[in-house]
Design a protein around this motif. Sequence first.
Motif: not given
Length: 239
Positions: A23-31, A53-73
């Motif tokens: 996930l980090v590698e595929e979102n390298n450009g966004l970071i 990257c640390l913030g991105f990892m926190k996003a991974i572990y805090g994300f919930d699909e029920s948020f109804g939003t894109r992960f990048s958002t």
Amino acid sequence: MAEEIFSLIRDAQAGNSDAAQRLVEENNGLIWSVAKRFFGRGTEADDLYQLGCLGFMKAIYGFDESFGTRFSTYAVPKISGEIRRFLRDDGAVKVSRGLKERSQQIRLARAALEQRLGREPTLSELAEETMLTAEEIAVAETATGHAESLQKENGDGSFSLDRCLGDYGQEDRLVEAFALDEAIAKLPEREQMVISLRFFHGLTQEKAAKVLGISQVQVSRLERRALEKLRVGMETADA
């Protein structure tokens, strides 16, 4: 594609480090896109990226699909927030203790009013609750807050900052929001207050004029001047 991302996130949350790394590698450009907004503040680019990257990892572990939003958002504010937190703690971003305390007072008052009223409070209601003037609230929130929404329409209707400053895709708009945050902070105080009242509090020019104690014509001039500076600042950030 979305389901593949969600699957990787679920695997990462279950402890699969390979999924997290992918996930980090595929979102390298966004970071990097978020990190580059903080270049030139005394911190090395690679360090900013690692914080991102640390913030991105926190996003991974805090994300919930029920948020109804894109992960990048969901991830962009987490990336930026981690970098900002470091820069503030490191002393690179100067915000006075008084402004921080006032901003916290405003946030608590807004939350209390929302619960009590069942809606977002108006600026006058917030001022009465905090015993602060509308101008003091605008200054505190502009100094310590983020450019929370480029698409929020002001009191004149269907007129938002993204329409004034440019036309971006969804992910680009998120990144641009943080560049806008920095550009607003560089405006003179009166122009910051006009932008805050008009675009973040949704006031018409007439109401903003009453808050600031100036004429509507003066508000219009300040707004035009501020928007032009913001356009230049955004173009410079993208250069």
